[in-house]
Each structure stands twice: as structure tokens, then as C-alpha cells.
Enzyme design. Structure first.
Site: not given
Ligand code: TYM
Length: 321
Positions: A110, A190, A193
Site C-alpha cells: 500500500k 490483481k 482499487k
Molecule cells: P478488502 O476490502 O480489501 O477486500 C475484501 C475481500 O475481497 C478480497 N479481494 C480479492 N480476492 C481475489 N482477487 C482480488 N483481486 C481481490 N481483491 C480483493 C480480499 O481478499 C478480501 O477477502 N482487511 C480486509 C478487511 C477486513 C477483514 C477483517 C477480512 C477487516 N477485518 C477480518 C476478514 C476478517 C480488506 O481490506 O479486505
């Protein structure tokens, strides 16, 4: 089995979120005790505009419900309705070794993409550990990019158990669908955003068309066979088309005689059809403006009952209060 996962309200959901996490989460709501939440404390690291954050939270709630989240089956809530997460995060941070966080790829990634390195961004995996551990979660459905964070959660839970008593926390497991663990974006990297290569779940048709027709391709002539390796058109088509249609597209790549424009049109059509029922449901949800507030309020209440209990257990074990 307790299942838990979260999504950040840092913009509109994209199909990487859907195929990487939401699809599995929606199936799992019929297999156990599911808790899904909108991680707005986490998004404060990148969305520092109160109105915008609220809009994102609302849109994410509408979108997830439109995709099939059933509030009668899953507890669906907003993280900031549960300040218990933030308190547990502080307690966990006191046993979390710096080195554990310094090794996290997501932080480095990031910062490399221009997000300012704040303490919140660095400490983000500890808050995520609190999210998971406060519900005594067994399974955490996520995409590959979150795997390391679930491993960090396990390490923190082990440290807490060693320090304050075995059995204080359960050790959760990530659940990753290998087929869709990393959904590629329009440019083949990948989908994310921060890479500006996303297709939003509810992208308006003209924007969707522009994005798909604008996918960069090589200059192989129409009549020649096309490369299958690394083609983002094929990789995205696989997610939304039937197996038979996907096989036809692969065969057409191998044979030659079909141009990229044609492949893109097929992708556009399959993408539109795949998400059409969700669009209809979304329109119904929007038509009842109080519905989302009601779902989130009820979800917070159910989540609070569990979170408070865990927090009381932890405060007792560590000597607080
Ligand atoms: P976030 O908001 O970035 O993404 C949400 C979920 O989408 C998945 N994801 C993807 N999977 C496959 N290919 C992609 N290109 C792709 N982009 C995003 C992410 O792996 C995720 O599962 N830290 C987490 C949010 C969070 C969380 C938690 C998740 C906060 N607390 C506790 C699980 C348990 C996040 O930023 O996800």
C-alpha cells in the site's frame, strides 16, 4: 462453525471482492453461524472524508444484500457500531511483536502505491485480528491478499494464550478458493482499487462497455491463433460464463479466425447476464430506504452480545476493569 469476514468501504465493490470473498461467504451462510461486517474503522486509513465514508458504507451494505446476503441467516453489521473491536485491538497490540507487522506485505504494498504510511495503516492487521478473535471465529473466507493477515491473527492468538492462559482464543483458519484467490484486473495484475484496474460489481453499462472494449490486447491478426496464457479476457470470462461457452472461447483462441473485439463482446454480454439478478434485487433494496438501516442496527445488536462476552473474558484474563 463460526464464520467471519469483512470488507472495507473504501469505494464501490469490484468483481475481485465478489469472486475472491463474497461468493464463498454467501455459500457459507447456509453452513454455519456467519458474521459479515463493513470494516469502516479500517477504511479511515484511506477515506478521510466523513460524508464519503458514510456513502461508501451504505453502498457496500446495499451491494452485499443485493448479492444475496440474507440477514435472517447471517449477522451483518458495521464495525464502528462495535467499539469493542477497537478495545480488543489495543489489548492485542500490547503482545504483538513489531517484527510480525513489519513482515506484512499488504502494508509495504500500500505504501508503495502511494498510501501514506500512518500508524493506523501499520497496525491494521492487529485490528483485523481483533475483528476475527472477538467472535471466536473458526473460518475466515478471504482472497489470497488477506491470507497473511489471518496467519498474523493466529500468531497473536497463540501469544495471548501463552501469556494469559491456554484456551483464551480459538485459532482461526483462512478459507481461500484457489480458483478465484487472485482475480485479475483489466490489465492482468490483481484487481485492486489501488491499481485502478477494477470492474465494479454494479458498473453502469456504458462504463462497463468502455472498460471491457478498452482491454489492451496484442497485435495478433484476426486469422491467427491467439495466446491463452495471461489473457485477462479469458480469465474474466471464466468467472462469468458457462463451462461450455468458456471452452468455445478457448477453442476459438486456439483455432484463430476470431478477433479480440468479438471476445470482448462475449465477455461484456456474459458479465451483464451474470449480475443481472443482483441488479434487480439492488433496485428493490434501494426502494425501501429504511431497510438497510434496520438490517445494520439488528446486526450490531446481535454482534454486540457476542463481542461483549468475549471482551469481558479477555479483560478478566489480563486484569483490566
Ligand atoms: P478488502 O476490502 O480489501 O477486500 C475484501 C475481500 O475481497 C478480497 N479481494 C480479492 N480476492 C481475489 N482477487 C482480488 N483481486 C481481490 N481483491 C480483493 C480480499 O481478499 C478480501 O477477502 N482487511 C480486509 C478487511 C477486513 C477483514 C477483517 C477480512 C477487516 N477485518 C477480518 C476478514 C476478517 C480488506 O481490506 O479486505
Amino acid at each position: 462453525m463460526r464464520i467471519l469476514s469483512g470488507l472495507q468501504p473504501s469505494g464501490r465493490l469490484h468483481i475481485g471482492n465478489y469472486f475472491g470473498m463474497m461468493e464463498a461467504a454467501l455459500k457459507l451462510q447456509h453452513e454455519g453461524d456467519a458474521y459479515y461486517f463493513i470494516a469502516d474503522y479500517h477504511s479511515l486509513n484511506t477515506v478521510q472524508d466523513g460524508k464519503l465514508l458514510r456513502d461508501h458504507v451504505r453502498n457496500l451494505a446495499i451491494d452485499f444484500l443485493a448479492c444475496g446476503l440474507d440477514p435472517a441467516k447471517s449477522v451483518f453489521f458495521r464495525q464502528s457500531d462495535l467499539p469493542e473491536h477497537a478495545e480488543l485491538s489495543w489489548i492485542l497490540s500490547t503482545v504483538t511483536p513489531m517484527g510480525l507487522l513489519e513482515r506484512c506485505h499488504s502494508y509495504k504494498d500500500k505504501v508503495a502505491h502511494g498510501i501514506k504510511p500512518s500508524h493506523g495503516l501499520f497496525a491494521y492487521p492487529v485490528l483485523m485480528a481483533a475483528d476475527i478473535l472477538i467472535y471466536d471465529s473458526d473460518v475466515v473466507p478471504v482472497g489470497r491478499d488477506q491470507k497473511q493477515h489471518v496467519e498474523v491473527t493466529r500468531d497473536i492468538a497463540i501469544k495471548m494464550n501463552e501469556t494469559f492462559g491456554e484456551g483464551l482464543f480459538k485459532l482461526p483458519m483462512p478459507r481461500i478458493n484457489e480458483q478465484t484467490a487472485v482475480v485479475p484486473g483489466l490489465d492482468g495484475q490483481k484487481m485492486s482499487k489501488s491499481y485502478d484496474n477494477t470492474i465494479q460489481l454494479f458498473e453502469e453499462l456504458p462504463a462497463l462497455k468502455k472498460k471491457i472494449m478498452g482491454i489492451k490486447t496484442d497485435s495478433t491478426p484476426v486469422e491467427s491463433p491467439k495466446s491463452i496464457e495471461g489473457s485477462s479476457i479469458l480469465a474474466l470470462y471464466k468467472l462469468v460464463a458457462s463451462q461450455a461457452d468458456y471452452d468455445t472461447m478457448v477453442a476459438d483462441h486456439e483455432k484463430g479466425g476470431v478477433g479480440y473485439g468479438d471476445f470482448k463482446k462475449r465477455l461484456l454480454q456474459a458479465m451483464t447476464e451474470h449480475f443481472a439478478p443482483f441488479r434487480e434485487r439492488r433496485a428493490e433494496i434501494i426502494a425501501d430506504p429504511k431497510y438497510v438501516d434496520r438490517v445494520l442496527a439488528e446486526g450490531a445488536e446481535k454482534a454486540r452480545a457476542v463481542a461483549r462476552k468475549t471482551l469481558a473474558r479477555v479483560r478478566d484474563a489480563v486484569g483490566l476493569g
